[in-house]
Design a protein around this motif. Structure first.
Motif, PDB file in Angstrom:
ATOM      1  N   UNK A   1      10.798   8.964 -39.599  1.00 19.37           N
ATOM      2  CA  UNK A   1      11.635   9.298 -40.753  1.00 19.37           C
ATOM      3  C   UNK A   1      11.127   8.619 -42.026  1.00 19.37           C
ATOM      4  N   UNK A   2      10.578   7.399 -41.883  1.00 19.96           N
ATOM      5  CA  UNK A   2      10.089   6.675 -43.055  1.00 19.96           C
ATOM      6  C   UNK A   2       8.946   7.415 -43.733  1.00 19.96           C
ATOM      7  N   UNK A  24       1.588  13.907 -46.331  1.00 18.35           N
ATOM      8  CA  UNK A  24       1.504  12.762 -45.420  1.00 18.35           C
ATOM      9  C   UNK A  24       2.562  12.853 -44.334  1.00 18.35           C
ATOM     10  N   UNK A  25       2.166  12.583 -43.105  1.00 17.32           N
ATOM     11  CA  UNK A  25       3.093  12.691 -41.974  1.00 17.32           C
ATOM     12  C   UNK A  25       2.719  11.689 -40.892  1.00 17.32           C
ATOM     13  N   UNK A  26       3.711  11.248 -40.146  1.00 21.45           N
ATOM     14  CA  UNK A  26       3.491  10.310 -39.057  1.00 21.45           C
ATOM     15  C   UNK A  26       2.713  10.990 -37.936  1.00 21.45           C
ATOM     16  N   UNK A  27       1.789  10.260 -37.350  1.00 23.98           N
ATOM     17  CA  UNK A  27       1.040  10.797 -36.220  1.00 23.98           C
ATOM     18  C   UNK A  27       1.927  10.906 -34.993  1.00 23.98           C
ATOM     19  N   UNK A  28       1.544  11.809 -34.095  1.00 23.95           N
ATOM     20  CA  UNK A  28       2.284  11.955 -32.842  1.00 23.95           C
ATOM     21  C   UNK A  28       2.187  10.661 -32.052  1.00 23.95           C
ATOM     22  N   UNK A  29       3.305  10.248 -31.459  1.00 22.48           N
ATOM     23  CA  UNK A  29       3.281   8.993 -30.728  1.00 22.48           C
ATOM     24  C   UNK A  29       4.475   8.843 -29.817  1.00 22.48           C
ATOM     25  N   UNK A  30       5.042   7.637 -29.803  1.00 18.36           N
ATOM     26  CA  UNK A  30       6.135   7.329 -28.897  1.00 18.36           C
ATOM     27  C   UNK A  30       7.436   8.030 -29.208  1.00 18.36           C
ATOM     28  N   UNK A  80       6.530   3.380 -49.047  1.00 20.43           N
ATOM     29  CA  UNK A  80       6.726   2.160 -49.823  1.00 20.43           C
ATOM     30  C   UNK A  80       6.986   2.541 -51.275  1.00 20.43           C
ATOM     31  N   UNK A  81       8.167   2.205 -51.786  1.00 22.85           N
ATOM     32  CA  UNK A  81       8.557   2.596 -53.136  1.00 22.85           C
ATOM     33  C   UNK A  81       7.599   2.077 -54.191  1.00 22.85           C
TER      34      UNK A  81
END
Length: 274
Positions: free
Chosen positions: A134-135, A111-117, A86-87
């Motif tokens: 990617x976000x 910060x990184x996205x958790x493993x998921x779908x 979020x900018x």
């Protein structure tokens, strides 16, 4: 002769994604504090009811617990809930950091996205899963880099930006398209910004961890990981968050003053020079 890392005492470091008990972010925040930094610690504001069993048993309080560890080392700590994708949130994080701690010297984009779908073949990958990864992984690293680099340029005293990528961005394994693409993007972003910011004495590097003993391994059985390690890691074991953190502290220090634009593998030898 003992070489001691220097240049971090009294500096201010920002570490994103640092709230989990078993995580690279927590280890980096603590080791930077041990090296003399005051530390801003961000997390997503997780619902405590969703904490894993070991965190609940320990009474873990996410970024507040990490902040306590930093303060116990005699350094200032500022825990901030922040969505790095979020900018506006990122700009607010910068403003709070400067307002409350006075400056910025080191930025660690962890910060990184958790493993998921997203861990499916490309033909089965939902757009929403792609966008989520990617976000956080790439857009978030870009937004943090842009905002804090602008401040570092104006501050005029150089600085160090360290992006936590992954060997996944080099291996590009099957079933990991979104994750691998995001981490490869982080490595490319690292290279471009290092070339742009070098004239301001701002160094930009990436660390590419391999299999590391964090909570992100919990979705697979220990037997699965043991088999993977035996087949792929010459050193024969997973890494620890502290081992990744040591590399980050070095890159932030004066001893790494001539290191920029690199993507270092910290992976037990999985990726070797060819």
């Amino acid at each position: 002769m003992t070489v001691e890392l220097t240049g971090l005492d009294g500096k201010v470091a920002v570490v994103t994604g640092a709230g989990r008990m078993r995580s690279i972010g927590r280890a980096i925040a603590v080791e930077l504090a041990r090296a003399g930094c005051d530390v801003v610690i961000t997390g997503t504001g997780r619902d405590p009811s969703g904490y894993p069993d070991d965190e609940q048993a320990a009474g873990w309080r996410d970024i507040d617990s990490v902040a306590e560890e930093v303060r116990a080392l005699g350094r200032r700590a500022l825990p901030v809930v922040c969505d790095v994708s979020d900018e506006v949130a990122v700009e607010d994080l910068l403003a709070r950091t400067v307002d409350e701690l006075g400056r910025v010297d080191v930025v660690v984009n962890n910060a990184a996205a958790s493993r998921g779908g997203d861990r499916v073949p490309v033909v089965d990958l939902e757009v929403e899963a792609w966008d989520r990864v990617l976000a956080i992984n790439l857009r978030g690293t870009f937004l943090m880099t842009r905002a804090f680099a602008r401040h570092l340029v104006v501050q005029g005293e150089g600085g160090s930006i360290i992006n936590i990528s992954s060997i996944g961005g080099k291996l590009s394994g099957a079933g990991t398209a979104a994750y691998s693409a995001s981490k490869a993007g982080v490595q490319s972003l690292t290279s471009s910004t290092a070339k742009e910011l070098g004239k301001h004495r701002i160094r930009v590097n990436a660390i590419c961890p391999g299999v590391t003993e964090t909570g992100r391994l919990d979705d697979q059985s220990s037997e699965t990981w043991q088999a993977y390690v035996a087949a792929n890691l010459p050193l024969g074991r997973v890494g620890t968050p502290q081992e990744v953190a040591y590399a980050a502290v070095f890159l932030a220090s004066d001893q790494a003053a001539w290191v920029s634009g690199q993507a270092w593998n910290v992976d037990g030898g999985q990726l070797t020079v060819r």
